[in-house]
Design a protein around this motif. Sequence first.
Motif, mmCIF file in Angstrom:
data_model
loop_
_atom_site.group_PDB
_atom_site.id
_atom_site.type_symbol
_atom_site.label_atom_id
_atom_site.label_comp_id
_atom_site.label_asym_id
_atom_site.label_seq_id
_atom_site.Cartn_x
_atom_site.Cartn_y
_atom_site.Cartn_z
ATOM 1 N N LEU A 70 45.229 18.677 -36.229
ATOM 2 C CA LEU A 70 46.099 19.409 -37.153
ATOM 3 C C LEU A 70 45.292 20.125 -38.238
ATOM 4 C CD1 LEU A 70 49.028 16.867 -37.584
ATOM 5 C CD2 LEU A 70 49.021 18.977 -36.233
ATOM 6 N N ASN A 71 43.986 19.882 -38.237
ATOM 7 C CA ASN A 71 43.096 20.492 -39.225
ATOM 8 C C ASN A 71 43.514 20.149 -40.656
ATOM 9 O OD1 ASN A 71 40.800 21.935 -39.891
ATOM 10 N ND2 ASN A 71 41.911 23.869 -40.050
ATOM 11 N N VAL A 72 43.764 18.859 -40.871
ATOM 12 C CA VAL A 72 44.106 18.363 -42.199
ATOM 13 C C VAL A 72 43.190 17.194 -42.543
ATOM 14 C CG1 VAL A 72 46.526 19.088 -42.037
ATOM 15 C CG2 VAL A 72 45.903 16.774 -41.367
ATOM 16 N N ALA A 73 43.136 16.848 -43.809
ATOM 17 C CA ALA A 73 42.302 15.740 -44.261
ATOM 18 C C ALA A 73 42.874 14.411 -43.782
ATOM 19 C CB ALA A 73 42.223 15.740 -45.786
ATOM 20 N N GLN A 74 42.002 13.442 -43.614
ATOM 21 C CA GLN A 74 42.425 12.100 -43.209
ATOM 22 C C GLN A 74 43.429 11.536 -44.214
ATOM 23 O OE1 GLN A 74 41.495 10.446 -40.323
ATOM 24 N NE2 GLN A 74 42.995 8.929 -40.897
ATOM 25 N N SER A 75 43.237 11.831 -45.506
ATOM 26 C CA SER A 75 44.171 11.337 -46.527
ATOM 27 C C SER A 75 45.563 11.933 -46.347
ATOM 28 C CB SER A 75 43.641 11.633 -47.933
ATOM 29 O OG SER A 75 43.483 13.030 -48.122
#
Length: 156
Positions: A70-75
């Motif tokens: 999703l190309n998002v941060a792990q947080s």
Amino acid sequence: METPAPRTDSTSHVPVEAELSSLLGPLRRAVLRRTRAAEGLPDLPEAQIELLRLLVARGGLPPSRAAAELNVAQSTISNLLRAMTAEKLVDRLPTPGDGRGAMLVASARARVLLDRYDRASAAMLREALAGLPPTDRRAVEYAVPALRRLLAALSG
């Protein structure tokens, strides 16, 4: 070699890419809002719907892989999962063969909600398209394969 000027559509002097960019968000939100209202669906944020679609398509993923796809941060994934687990939309299963990691899967409830959303949005779009002039309906129909290729180009 000179770069060609941006293409414009036949009704305005705004470049096609600017027009498309300005329409994508409102179009997506209009479909989502009308579909939720028509089906009485819960007000799931788009990010949750996107994660659920990914989990259904892949049959489950570890959180780190979901974040990467999703190309998002792990947080961001962690925050989404906290809310989605509380709503019983995502199940965490032990990683096969390892047991230490977690595999995320869309719950049965989430799959039912996505199916309802898909059926309702298809019906709503069918009705909206039917209200357009035939030339507009054909233009939208012909644009779908090109939009699919555009998505692939942007995703790659």
